[in-house]
Motif scaffolding. Structure first.
Motif, mmCIF file in Angstrom:
data_model
loop_
_atom_site.group_PDB
_atom_site.id
_atom_site.type_symbol
_atom_site.label_atom_id
_atom_site.label_comp_id
_atom_site.label_asym_id
_atom_site.label_seq_id
_atom_site.Cartn_x
_atom_site.Cartn_y
_atom_site.Cartn_z
ATOM 1 N N MET A 199 9.049 0.617 -13.217
ATOM 2 C CA MET A 199 10.162 0.364 -12.307
ATOM 3 C C MET A 199 10.555 -1.103 -12.410
ATOM 4 O O MET A 199 9.754 -1.948 -12.833
ATOM 5 N N GLU A 200 11.781 -1.393 -12.061
ATOM 6 C CA GLU A 200 12.267 -2.767 -12.065
ATOM 7 C C GLU A 200 12.149 -3.350 -10.662
ATOM 8 O O GLU A 200 12.415 -2.672 -9.673
ATOM 9 N N ILE A 201 11.741 -4.634 -10.589
ATOM 10 C CA ILE A 201 11.672 -5.328 -9.307
ATOM 11 C C ILE A 201 12.307 -6.704 -9.463
ATOM 12 O O ILE A 201 12.504 -7.194 -10.581
ATOM 13 N N LEU A 202 12.616 -7.325 -8.352
ATOM 14 C CA LEU A 202 13.126 -8.689 -8.378
ATOM 15 C C LEU A 202 12.008 -9.658 -8.722
ATOM 16 O O LEU A 202 10.870 -9.498 -8.267
ATOM 17 N N ARG A 203 12.304 -10.669 -9.527
ATOM 18 C CA ARG A 203 11.300 -11.689 -9.829
ATOM 19 C C ARG A 203 10.818 -12.390 -8.562
ATOM 20 O O ARG A 203 9.690 -12.871 -8.493
ATOM 21 N N SER B 208 0.817 -1.214 0.000
ATOM 22 C CA SER B 208 0.000 0.000 0.000
ATOM 23 C C SER B 208 0.852 1.267 0.000
ATOM 24 O O SER B 208 0.324 2.368 0.075
ATOM 25 N N ARG B 209 2.175 1.127 -0.110
ATOM 26 C CA ARG B 209 3.063 2.294 -0.077
ATOM 27 C C ARG B 209 3.294 2.834 -1.478
ATOM 28 O O ARG B 209 3.638 2.093 -2.395
ATOM 29 N N ILE B 210 3.101 4.139 -1.632
ATOM 30 C CA ILE B 210 3.344 4.778 -2.922
ATOM 31 C C ILE B 210 4.848 4.869 -3.161
ATOM 32 O O ILE B 210 5.595 5.387 -2.327
ATOM 33 N N LEU B 211 5.303 4.353 -4.297
ATOM 34 C CA LEU B 211 6.717 4.396 -4.645
ATOM 35 C C LEU B 211 7.046 5.710 -5.357
ATOM 36 O O LEU B 211 6.202 6.293 -6.035
ATOM 37 N N THR B 212 8.281 6.155 -5.205
ATOM 38 C CA THR B 212 8.701 7.448 -5.746
ATOM 39 C C THR B 212 9.986 7.297 -6.552
ATOM 40 O O THR B 212 10.484 6.186 -6.757
ATOM 41 N N LYS B 213 10.532 8.427 -6.971
ATOM 42 C CA LYS B 213 11.805 8.406 -7.694
ATOM 43 C C LYS B 213 12.914 7.800 -6.843
ATOM 44 O O LYS B 213 13.857 7.206 -7.371
ATOM 45 N N ASP B 214 12.803 7.959 -5.528
ATOM 46 C CA ASP B 214 13.801 7.362 -4.636
ATOM 47 C C ASP B 214 13.779 5.842 -4.707
ATOM 48 O O ASP B 214 14.753 5.176 -4.344
ATOM 49 N N ASP B 215 12.642 5.278 -5.155
ATOM 50 C CA ASP B 215 12.522 3.825 -5.347
ATOM 51 C C ASP B 215 12.805 3.431 -6.792
ATOM 52 O O ASP B 215 12.519 2.310 -7.203
ATOM 53 N N VAL C 269 11.368 4.718 -9.523
ATOM 54 C CA VAL C 269 10.235 4.821 -10.444
ATOM 55 C C VAL C 269 10.600 5.789 -11.561
ATOM 56 O O VAL C 269 11.108 6.885 -11.308
ATOM 57 N N MET C 270 10.361 5.378 -12.790
ATOM 58 C CA MET C 270 10.634 6.228 -13.951
ATOM 59 C C MET C 270 9.321 6.558 -14.651
ATOM 60 O O MET C 270 8.392 5.750 -14.655
ATOM 61 N N SER C 271 9.243 7.742 -15.232
ATOM 62 C CA SER C 271 8.031 8.166 -15.922
ATOM 63 C C SER C 271 8.388 8.851 -17.230
ATOM 64 O O SER C 271 9.372 9.597 -17.307
#
Length: 375
Positions: free
Chosen positions: A46-50, A18-25, A27-29
């Motif tokens: 954004m990239e995440i681990l499989r 439920s946490r909004i991700l940001t550029k610090d995480d 996130v690209m736009s």
């Protein structure tokens, strides 16, 4: 990705649990970009681990038209559903998310609840509207008003339950009201179609998370609650002593949830059977290296999910050896599918790049060309 909207002002949030991700995480736009028909598009990524088992969702708000939608990637709930796109697996999941106080962010509510069938939102409730509403036409047509009235009462009751338990957890963890805390509950079931065509129970999910971390879950096989963190051990001991609760939870996952899953699949069957051609978009966005650009070809709104997409350089079809990546066919909310293929090229590349799309079931065939200069 959101596309086809006007005016261009839009809000897109990618969330982990439920946490909004940001550029610090990371996130690209792309930012809002024009389409050929004077509408606009925007893609956040954004990239995440499989191996990441969290729930990821995308919340899109377009105030001028009143669009407020959440799309959920259900890979974290029942992994095989998204990765394999196995047509013999189906799932029904309900997600409740409560915040400890109003975030005062447009489109973000203190409490939300939604039902998800095969990664498509089929019903929705939030603390602002205070009404459980259908999100597909067949849910609206096939279920009586009494179902929605009862569902609204249930959602309101759960909203109060979450409020009480958020206060309990804050006190237990010596937390104040200065920050926003989040309690989330996910529960549901997955069924697998056997050789006889019957959908049989495969696995269940009943899990609570707090502030984005796993808090408590139900082990269906042994009928016990599992506490991965010390703060949840008190709740585990209390709930393990209530045999009626454990019996109900197991019975819901294996029987009642499966009954609803079969019923909803039957209601939406006609939507899945109707062949629909894709809409195709080509666009480019910045790569991580300033010398490169990412070419994207996206087809959406098609059914069945089998589709051919080829990115070409001049007349040569590019492959994985050339760096082509594909999302594969993924479900939309309306029982259609989408797929996006992309490749990274040099900005200085002067070759002609095109996207060739064929949807054999509908006889659809089109070639779209990237016409802009990337320098």
């Amino acid at each position: 990705m959101a596309t086809g909207f006007y005016p261009p002002e839009i809000q897109i949030y990618i969330k982990r649990n439920s946490r909004i991700l940001t550029k610090d995480d990371d996130v690209m736009s792309t930012g809002t970009r024009p389409n050929e028909d004077n509408t606009f598009q925007r893609r956040d990524s954004m990239e995440i681990l499989r191996s990441d088992v969290a729930m990821y969702s995308c919340h899109v708000v377009h105030h001028p038209t009143g669009v407020n939608i959440i799309k959920v990637g259900v890979r974290s709930l029942f992994t095989s559903l998204i990765i394999n796109q196995n047509k013999y697996r189906h799932s029904l999941t309900y997600i409740y998310t409560a915040l400890s106080k109003d975030p005062k962010i447009p489109g973000i509510h203190e409490f939300t609840a939604m039902g998800i069938l095969d990664s498509r939102v089929i019903d929705y409730f939030d603390s602002t509207t205070q009404v459980k509403t259908p999100k597909t036409h067949w849910m609206r047509e096939r279920l009586e008003p009494e179902y929605w009235e009862k569902g609204t009462r249930s959602r309101k009751s759960k909203q109060q339950w979450f409020k009480v338990n958020l206060d309990i957890l804050k006190e237990r963890m010596n937390q104040t009201d200065d920050d926003i805390h989040v309690l989330q509950w996910r529960h549901g079931c997955e069924g697998v179609k056997k050789g006889n065509g019957l959908l049989e129970y495969s696995q269940g999910l009943d899990m609570y998370s707090y502030d984005g971390d796993d808090f408590l879950s139900f082990d269906d096989s042994s009928s016990v609650w599992v506490a991965p963190v010390k703060a949840a051990e008190q709740t585990k001991r209390k709930w393990d002593e209530v045999q009626v609760l454990k019996d109900y939870t197991k019975g819901y996952l294996e029987k009642e949830c499966m009954d609803w899953l079969r019923k909803f699949l039957k209601y939406g069957e006609n939507d899945r059977r109707t062949s629909k051609p894709p809409e195709v978009y080509v666009f480019a966005n910045n790569a991580r290296s300033k010398t490169n650009v990412v070419l994207n070809c996206m087809a959406t709104g098609f059914y069945p999910p089998e589709i051919d997409i080829h990115i070409k350089r001049n007349s040569r079809i590019l492959t994985e050896d050339d760096g082509v990546m594909s999302t594969g066919s993924r479900p939309n909310e309306d029982y259609t599918y989408q797929r996006r293929d992309s490749v990274v090229i040099l900005r200085t590349d002067v070759a002609m790049y095109s996207c060739y799309v064929v949807h054999h079931s509908t006889g659809f065939e089109i070639t779209k060309v990237w016409g802009e200069k990337f320098v």
